[in-house]
Scaffold this motif. Sequence first.
Motif, PDB file in Angstrom:
ATOM      1  N   ASP A 153      18.755 -18.751   5.012  1.00  0.00           N
ATOM      2  CA  ASP A 153      19.942 -18.877   5.859  1.00  0.00           C
ATOM      3  C   ASP A 153      21.181 -18.680   4.979  1.00  0.00           C
ATOM      4  N   PRO A 154      21.882 -17.544   5.153  1.00  0.00           N
ATOM      5  CA  PRO A 154      21.649 -16.496   6.162  1.00  0.00           C
ATOM      6  C   PRO A 154      20.335 -15.771   5.908  1.00  0.00           C
ATOM      7  N   PRO A 155      19.805 -15.098   6.951  1.00  0.00           N
ATOM      8  CA  PRO A 155      18.494 -14.471   6.823  1.00  0.00           C
ATOM      9  C   PRO A 155      18.438 -13.430   5.708  1.00  0.00           C
ATOM     10  N   CYS A 156      17.390 -13.494   4.899  1.00  0.00           N
ATOM     11  CA  CYS A 156      17.092 -12.494   3.877  1.00  0.00           C
ATOM     12  C   CYS A 156      15.730 -11.897   4.202  1.00  0.00           C
ATOM     13  N   TYR A 157      15.512 -10.666   3.750  1.00  0.00           N
ATOM     14  CA  TYR A 157      14.280  -9.975   4.096  1.00  0.00           C
ATOM     15  C   TYR A 157      13.571  -9.470   2.844  1.00  0.00           C
ATOM     16  N   GLU A 158      12.278  -9.248   2.983  1.00  0.00           N
ATOM     17  CA  GLU A 158      11.472  -8.782   1.867  1.00  0.00           C
ATOM     18  C   GLU A 158      10.437  -7.771   2.355  1.00  0.00           C
ATOM     19  N   PHE A 159       9.927  -7.003   1.401  1.00  0.00           N
ATOM     20  CA  PHE A 159       8.943  -5.964   1.697  1.00  0.00           C
ATOM     21  C   PHE A 159       7.613  -6.298   1.030  1.00  0.00           C
ATOM     22  N   LEU A 160       6.530  -5.999   1.751  1.00  0.00           N
ATOM     23  CA  LEU A 160       5.180  -6.068   1.204  1.00  0.00           C
ATOM     24  C   LEU A 160       4.453  -4.779   1.584  1.00  0.00           C
ATOM     25  N   TRP A 161       3.303  -4.543   0.946  1.00  0.00           N
ATOM     26  CA  TRP A 161       2.470  -3.425   1.366  1.00  0.00           C
ATOM     27  C   TRP A 161       1.915  -3.710   2.762  1.00  0.00           C
ATOM     28  N   GLY A 162       1.885  -2.685   3.596  1.00  0.00           N
ATOM     29  CA  GLY A 162       1.248  -2.803   4.894  1.00  0.00           C
ATOM     30  C   GLY A 162      -0.229  -2.457   4.806  1.00  0.00           C
ATOM     31  N   PRO A 163      -0.986  -2.686   5.880  1.00  0.00           N
ATOM     32  CA  PRO A 163      -2.431  -2.415   5.845  1.00  0.00           C
ATOM     33  C   PRO A 163      -2.758  -0.957   5.579  1.00  0.00           C
ATOM     34  N   ARG A 164      -1.911  -0.050   6.045  1.00  0.00           N
ATOM     35  CA  ARG A 164      -2.197   1.367   5.821  1.00  0.00           C
ATOM     36  C   ARG A 164      -2.019   1.741   4.354  1.00  0.00           C
ATOM     37  N   ALA A 165      -1.050   1.119   3.675  1.00  0.00           N
ATOM     38  CA  ALA A 165      -0.873   1.362   2.239  1.00  0.00           C
ATOM     39  C   ALA A 165      -2.103   0.881   1.479  1.00  0.00           C
ATOM     40  N   HIS A 166      -2.613  -0.297   1.848  1.00  0.00           N
ATOM     41  CA  HIS A 166      -3.823  -0.813   1.186  1.00  0.00           C
ATOM     42  C   HIS A 166      -5.019   0.106   1.433  1.00  0.00           C
ATOM     43  N   ALA A 167      -5.067   0.734   2.621  1.00  0.00           N
ATOM     44  CA  ALA A 167      -6.199   1.594   2.974  1.00  0.00           C
ATOM     45  C   ALA A 167      -6.113   2.962   2.304  1.00  0.00           C
ATOM     46  N   GLU A 168      -4.907   3.483   2.133  1.00  0.00           N
ATOM     47  CA  GLU A 168      -4.755   4.873   1.708  1.00  0.00           C
ATOM     48  C   GLU A 168      -4.414   5.048   0.236  1.00  0.00           C
ATOM     49  N   THR A 169      -4.015   3.989  -0.425  1.00  0.00           N
ATOM     50  CA  THR A 169      -3.767   4.083  -1.860  1.00  0.00           C
ATOM     51  C   THR A 169      -4.248   2.792  -2.499  1.00  0.00           C
ATOM     52  N   SER A 170      -3.933   2.593  -3.755  1.00  0.00           N
ATOM     53  CA  SER A 170      -4.376   1.385  -4.464  1.00  0.00           C
ATOM     54  C   SER A 170      -3.343   1.037  -5.523  1.00  0.00           C
ATOM     55  N   LYS A 171      -3.465  -0.160  -6.060  1.00  0.00           N
ATOM     56  CA  LYS A 171      -2.538  -0.578  -7.112  1.00  0.00           C
ATOM     57  C   LYS A 171      -2.665   0.327  -8.330  1.00  0.00           C
ATOM     58  N   MET A 172      -3.884   0.783  -8.617  1.00  0.00           N
ATOM     59  CA  MET A 172      -4.076   1.656  -9.765  1.00  0.00           C
ATOM     60  C   MET A 172      -3.380   3.003  -9.549  1.00  0.00           C
ATOM     61  N   LYS A 173      -3.518   3.556  -8.354  1.00  0.00           N
ATOM     62  CA  LYS A 173      -2.877   4.844  -8.081  1.00  0.00           C
ATOM     63  C   LYS A 173      -1.361   4.728  -8.142  1.00  0.00           C
ATOM     64  N   VAL A 174      -0.840   3.627  -7.624  1.00  0.00           N
ATOM     65  CA  VAL A 174       0.605   3.417  -7.670  1.00  0.00           C
ATOM     66  C   VAL A 174       1.060   3.205  -9.105  1.00  0.00           C
ATOM     67  N   LEU A 175       0.271   2.463  -9.890  1.00  0.00           N
ATOM     68  CA  LEU A 175       0.620   2.264 -11.299  1.00  0.00           C
ATOM     69  C   LEU A 175       0.558   3.577 -12.068  1.00  0.00           C
ATOM     70  N   GLU A 176      -0.389   4.428 -11.729  1.00  0.00           N
ATOM     71  CA  GLU A 176      -0.462   5.757 -12.352  1.00  0.00           C
ATOM     72  C   GLU A 176       0.802   6.554 -12.050  1.00  0.00           C
ATOM     73  N   PHE A 177       1.297   6.411 -10.823  1.00  0.00           N
ATOM     74  CA  PHE A 177       2.540   7.085 -10.438  1.00  0.00           C
ATOM     75  C   PHE A 177       3.710   6.549 -11.256  1.00  0.00           C
ATOM     76  N   VAL A 178       3.789   5.224 -11.384  1.00  0.00           N
ATOM     77  CA  VAL A 178       4.856   4.610 -12.182  1.00  0.00           C
ATOM     78  C   VAL A 178       4.753   5.059 -13.634  1.00  0.00           C
ATOM     79  N   ALA A 179       3.532   5.089 -14.168  1.00  0.00           N
ATOM     80  CA  ALA A 179       3.338   5.513 -15.557  1.00  0.00           C
ATOM     81  C   ALA A 179       3.756   6.965 -15.749  1.00  0.00           C
ATOM     82  N   LYS A 180       3.460   7.792 -14.757  1.00  0.00           N
ATOM     83  CA  LYS A 180       3.829   9.210 -14.826  1.00  0.00           C
ATOM     84  C   LYS A 180       5.336   9.362 -14.954  1.00  0.00           C
ATOM     85  N   ILE A 181       6.062   8.500 -14.245  1.00  0.00           N
ATOM     86  CA  ILE A 181       7.520   8.543 -14.305  1.00  0.00           C
ATOM     87  C   ILE A 181       8.000   8.341 -15.742  1.00  0.00           C
ATOM     88  N   HIS A 182       7.259   7.517 -16.484  1.00  0.00           N
ATOM     89  CA  HIS A 182       7.673   7.165 -17.843  1.00  0.00           C
ATOM     90  C   HIS A 182       6.915   7.943 -18.914  1.00  0.00           C
TER      91      HIS A 182
END
Length: 348
Positions: A268-297
Motif C-alpha cells: 500500500d500503495p499497490p506494488c506489482y511483481e512478475f513471475l514465470w507463467g506456466p507456459r514459460a515453464h513448459a516451453e523453456t527452462s532455467k538452464m536455457k534462460v541462463l544460457e541466454f544470459v551467459a551469451k549476452i556476456h
Amino acid sequence: MPRGQKSKLRAREKRRQAREEPGHLVAAQATVPEEEESPSSLSPHFKDAPQSSPATGTPSKPQVTGRVHSTSTTAAAASNTSFNEGANNQVEEKPNASQARNTTEHWHRGPLDKKVAMLVYYLLYKYQMKEPITKADMLRNVIQIYKNHFHEILRKASEHLELVFGLDVKEVDPNRNTYVLVNKLESSYDGRVNDNGGVPKTGLLMTVLGVIFTKGNCATEEQVWEVLNMMGLYDGMKNFIYGEPRKLITKDWVKEEYLEYRQVANSDPPCYEFLWGPRAHAETSKMKVLEFVAKIHDTVPSAFPAWYEEALRDEKERAQARVVAKACTAAMASARSRAMASSFSTPK
C-alpha cells in the motif's frame, strides 16, 4: 601551416579513426555508458544474488541487459518515434521483416556490417515466408562478392537474430548447406509461438525471464522496467517490434501465460511483481534462460555458480518428471490393453 593543409590532415585523421573503429555488430548502435560496457562492472539488477568466478574473470553480478541493450537499441532506436505520430490510430500494425529492415540502417560501419544487416533482414523475411534457406541463396542474394567472409557475416547475423529476436540459426543439412531459423521457445501449447505473423518477440521475453530468474524467481515491476528502459523501451512509447511495452508484459504475455503479473501482498500503495507463467515453464527452462544470459556476456552458464546450480537442479527435476510421466503413460497403456483383452476373452 596553410589552412587548407590543416583541413586535409584533419580529414585524414578522421578517416584513420573510422578505419580503426571496431565494427562489432552488437555494439554498433550502443549508447551504454562506459561503465556498463565493461564486462567486469557490477549492476544493481543483481546485487541481491552473490556470484563469483575469479578463475574466469567473468562479471560477478552481471547485467541481464549487457549486449542485449546494444542489439535491442539497434532495433528500437530506429523505430521508437515511428508510431508516435499515429499513436491514436486504432488499427494495430504488425511488425514485419520489411519494417525490421529499418533497424539495419544504424549498423552501417563498413561493407561487411552492411552485409550483416542485409542478411538479418533476408533471414527474417525467409522466416516469415516459411521458405527454405540455403547457403547458395545467401551468397547469391546477399553476400555476393564477399563470399570469402560468409562464415563471419553469418555468425554476426546469427548473434543479432538470437539476442534481439530469440531465433537460432541451425544448419539442418550440411551436405546441401540448408539452414532453418528456430524459435527458442518450444511452443508446446498451440504448436507455435504467438508472434501473430510478425517479427518474433522471443528475445525480449527471454530477457524478462532472465531478470525474473536472476532476481530469485520473482522480480518487481520496477526491476523489470529498469532493464527495459536500458534497452530503449519505455512505458507508453510504442516500438515497431514490440508495440507498447506495458501492454506486452502485463497483458499479452500474461494472457498467453508466459508471465504472471500480481500485486505484492499487503503493499500500500499497490506494488506489482512478475513471475514465470506456466507456459514459460513448459516451453523453456532455467538452464536455457541462463544460457541466454551467459551469451549476452560472452561467457558460459557455469560462470554464474549460484544460478548454474539452481538451473542444474531444475534440469534434474525436469528429467525425473519426464521419467515419471513416461512410466505413468506406459502403465496406463498397459492397463488399457489388458482391459480390452479381458473384454474380448470373457465368454457371454
